[in-house]
Structure formats: structure tokens, C-alpha cells
Design a protein around this motif. Sequence first.
Motif, mmCIF file in Angstrom:
data_model
loop_
_atom_site.group_PDB
_atom_site.id
_atom_site.type_symbol
_atom_site.label_atom_id
_atom_site.label_comp_id
_atom_site.label_asym_id
_atom_site.label_seq_id
_atom_site.Cartn_x
_atom_site.Cartn_y
_atom_site.Cartn_z
ATOM 1 N N PHE A 1 40.722 42.386 29.488
ATOM 2 C CA PHE A 1 42.104 42.156 29.898
ATOM 3 C C PHE A 1 43.016 43.217 29.287
ATOM 4 N N VAL A 2 44.031 43.608 30.052
ATOM 5 C CA VAL A 2 45.052 44.539 29.557
ATOM 6 C C VAL A 2 46.360 43.773 29.436
ATOM 7 N N PHE A 3 46.837 43.602 28.204
ATOM 8 C CA PHE A 3 48.067 42.860 27.954
ATOM 9 C C PHE A 3 49.235 43.821 27.786
ATOM 10 N N ALA A 4 50.435 43.290 27.955
ATOM 11 C CA ALA A 4 51.642 44.100 27.793
ATOM 12 C C ALA A 4 51.752 44.616 26.369
ATOM 13 N N ASN A 5 51.332 43.823 25.409
ATOM 14 C CA ASN A 5 51.282 44.254 24.016
ATOM 15 C C ASN A 5 50.164 43.509 23.317
ATOM 16 N N ASP A 6 49.738 44.001 22.182
ATOM 17 C CA ASP A 6 48.593 43.414 21.467
ATOM 18 C C ASP A 6 48.872 41.996 20.998
ATOM 19 N N ALA A 7 50.139 41.668 20.748
ATOM 20 C CA ALA A 7 50.469 40.322 20.259
ATOM 21 C C ALA A 7 50.167 39.259 21.305
ATOM 22 N N ASP A 8 50.210 39.629 22.601
ATOM 23 C CA ASP A 8 49.944 38.649 23.662
ATOM 24 C C ASP A 8 48.488 38.195 23.686
ATOM 25 N N LYS A 9 47.603 38.940 23.050
ATOM 26 C CA LYS A 9 46.200 38.556 23.038
ATOM 27 C C LYS A 9 45.962 37.228 22.317
ATOM 28 N N LYS B 1 48.446 34.780 22.204
ATOM 29 C CA LYS B 1 49.431 33.813 22.696
ATOM 30 C C LYS B 1 48.819 33.004 23.841
ATOM 31 N N TRP B 2 49.107 31.737 23.827
ATOM 32 C CA TRP B 2 48.477 30.795 24.750
ATOM 33 C C TRP B 2 48.797 31.084 26.218
ATOM 34 N N GLU B 3 50.049 31.170 26.560
ATOM 35 C CA GLU B 3 50.449 31.351 27.954
ATOM 36 C C GLU B 3 49.948 32.668 28.546
ATOM 37 N N PRO B 4 50.120 33.814 27.861
ATOM 38 C CA PRO B 4 49.618 35.069 28.428
ATOM 39 C C PRO B 4 48.112 35.068 28.666
ATOM 40 N N VAL B 5 47.352 34.463 27.745
ATOM 41 C CA VAL B 5 45.895 34.416 27.901
ATOM 42 C C VAL B 5 45.508 33.537 29.097
ATOM 43 N N LEU B 6 46.174 32.383 29.223
ATOM 44 C CA LEU B 6 45.882 31.505 30.362
ATOM 45 C C LEU B 6 46.243 32.180 31.679
ATOM 46 N N ASP B 7 47.361 32.894 31.711
ATOM 47 C CA ASP B 7 47.778 33.578 32.937
ATOM 48 C C ASP B 7 46.754 34.624 33.359
ATOM 49 N N LYS B 8 46.195 35.339 32.392
ATOM 50 C CA LYS B 8 45.203 36.373 32.716
ATOM 51 C C LYS B 8 43.935 35.749 33.310
ATOM 52 N N PHE B 9 43.472 34.674 32.706
ATOM 53 C CA PHE B 9 42.287 33.995 33.246
ATOM 54 C C PHE B 9 42.584 33.393 34.627
ATOM 55 N N GLN B 10 43.799 32.885 34.796
ATOM 56 C CA GLN B 10 44.182 32.312 36.084
ATOM 57 C C GLN B 10 44.178 33.379 37.178
ATOM 58 N N GLU B 11 44.696 34.542 36.883
ATOM 59 C CA GLU B 11 44.732 35.635 37.857
ATOM 60 C C GLU B 11 43.320 36.132 38.175
ATOM 61 N N TYR B 12 42.468 36.173 37.145
ATOM 62 C CA TYR B 12 41.107 36.659 37.356
ATOM 63 C C TYR B 12 40.286 35.688 38.210
ATOM 64 N N CYS B 13 40.417 34.385 37.910
ATOM 65 C CA CYS B 13 39.589 33.379 38.590
ATOM 66 C C CYS B 13 40.163 32.971 39.944
ATOM 67 N N ASN B 14 41.437 33.241 40.174
ATOM 68 C CA ASN B 14 42.069 32.876 41.442
ATOM 69 C C ASN B 14 42.749 34.090 42.048
ATOM 70 N N PRO B 15 41.969 35.006 42.591
ATOM 71 C CA PRO B 15 42.587 36.155 43.253
ATOM 72 C C PRO B 15 43.385 35.698 44.470
ATOM 73 N N ARG B 16 44.158 36.593 45.010
ATOM 74 C CA ARG B 16 45.000 36.244 46.154
ATOM 75 C C ARG B 16 44.129 35.707 47.285
ATOM 76 N N LYS B 17 44.450 34.485 47.711
ATOM 77 C CA LYS B 17 43.603 33.811 48.700
ATOM 78 C C LYS B 17 44.189 33.958 50.096
ATOM 79 N N ASN B 18 43.301 33.905 51.073
ATOM 80 C CA ASN B 18 43.672 33.969 52.475
ATOM 81 C C ASN B 18 43.762 32.534 52.989
ATOM 82 N N THR B 19 44.984 32.077 53.259
ATOM 83 C CA THR B 19 45.194 30.689 53.668
ATOM 84 C C THR B 19 44.476 30.372 54.977
ATOM 85 N N VAL B 20 44.420 31.338 55.879
ATOM 86 C CA VAL B 20 43.748 31.115 57.160
ATOM 87 C C VAL B 20 42.268 30.844 56.937
#
Length: 315
Positions: free
Chosen positions: A48-56, A58-77
Amino acid sequence: MGENWRRWSQRLDVYLTASGSTEKSEATQVAILLHTIGEDGMEIYNNFVFANDADKLKWEPVLDKFQEYCNPRKNTVIERYMFWETKQKEGESIDHFVTELKTRAKNCEFGDQTNMMIRDRLIFGIDNTRLKERLLRDSADPTLDRVVEICRASEASARQIKEISEPGSSPGMAVHVVNKRAKHKPSKHHQKTSQQKSTHSMKCSRCGTSHKKRECPAYGKNCLKCGKQNHFRSECRSRPSERKNDVHDISVQECDGLSDLFIGELQIGQIGPDDAAIYNKGWFTNLKMNEQNIKFKLDTGAEANVCYHYHVLKS
């Protein structure tokens, strides 16, 4: 992957709450996440590439990164197409099928129409044709809960009927058909079956069936016409004046693949003093029939149990 992440993160939240870790620092919570996520998850985190090292840490930034990785942009159709193609698999329970539909519907963005869409797909996708026709004929516009309730009831009924109709599927659940004979002769069906079992035997004049030598089922039995031994009522040659009882012979016919059972004797009437001692031996139970308590004798070694019901007509 998205569904796996959703389930795993939910279990993680439960663990953090149960262990009291939600009150601890963000760094501690992130450490618990990384410790339980496994080697593959740790490798993903390291890339993961964070905005700064301190975010590594932090709870919310780490969860957001995993969320983006596991849920890429989906095709609703595509998600909706997969939802509408979902069908009940052979042997799959209604509850499992409904759960799968609800899971797929989360990515379809149906909004406030979600339950209606799940209901429609449930009706269209069930494997039971008769049940589907019944639900389609219902003009009351049933809710999802109502449709699920009907499907569960149908599933339970089908399972019970299967247990009853299949011999050996459940102890004591086999169904036998018992009929009175119009004439005092063995049924054609019973004669045919008995002859197939013993091709080299002839019809016995004492029991009316075909059997091997010295294996007559009438041997030692009392005739229900004349009271004499070693023959059945159907083969009795006594005159009407010699008859002591007047009962019906019965046969157990083949039903849904069940093998034939021959009932050689059925006694109806009062028990004499000589028979009372023998009759009272064994196990008994009281069963309620036609609003009356009747004493039944249990025969655990019998091939068939017979309940003979008759009416007394008064002029």
C-alpha cells in the motif's frame, strides 16, 4: 474477494468489541488486524502507498486501503445480470438460495426495490415447477417474507412425504395399504408374487398360496370359520353351520415398491378364559382413536401392524 473481505472485517469488529480492544489505540487495533489477516493480507498491506507514513498505523486509512483493494470499481450491469441468472441448485435449500440472492443484491444498487427484486428472482428461480406456478397465480402481490414462508412450508412437506413414502428411510414410516377381500380367495397380485418367489411350488390347499414344501404359513393356525387348525378361512371347506366366527381375510398389497406381506390370521371378538393368560403377556399401550382410548398390543417382531376398523350398524 469483496464478499470475503466483508465477512472477515465483520468478524474482526466482533472480536475487537468482545475483547475490549476498541478502547485501545489505533496502532494497537491495526496491529491486531495485521496479526489476524494472514500472510497474503500482510503482503498486500506492505504494497500500500499511503499519503504519509503515519497513516500506516491509523485505523481508518488502513481500512480504506483494504476496502479499495478488495472492492474495485464494480459494473452494476454485470452485477445485476449475475443476480438475475441465479437459480436454485438441485438439492439446495430455500434458505440458502435466499441468502445467496440477498448477497448478490447488495452490489446491484436496487435501492428501496431490493426486497421486491429478491422476491421476483426467488419465484422465477426456484426449482419446484408446481410451487412456481402457484406463486405466479397469487394475485395478492405477496411480500418477500410471505413468499419465503410458502417456500419453506412446501419444502418441509416434500421432505416429510419423501420420508413416509420411501421404505427404510425412517423407522416406522413405511405406508402399507390394507384392503378387505370381496371373495374368499387369495388376490391375483398375491398369487403372482408368490409364484415368482417359488417357481417350482404349487398352490397350497390349506393357505391358498404357493410355498416350499413344509413351509405352509397356515400350519398351527386356527381357522376363523370352523375353528380347526392348519388351514386359513379362505381355504376352509366347512359347512356354514360349522362356522364359529365371521371375519374378513385381509391381504397387504404392494404399494410404491414395497414387498408383499402376508397376514395369515386376524381375530376379532371376545377373548376366552383360556386365551386371556396368553393375550395379557407382552407390551401394551393405550392409543386414542375416534375419541376413544383403545388398548393395543405391541409386536416388535412383526413385519406389519394392522388396525382393523369396523362399524356396527343398528336398524
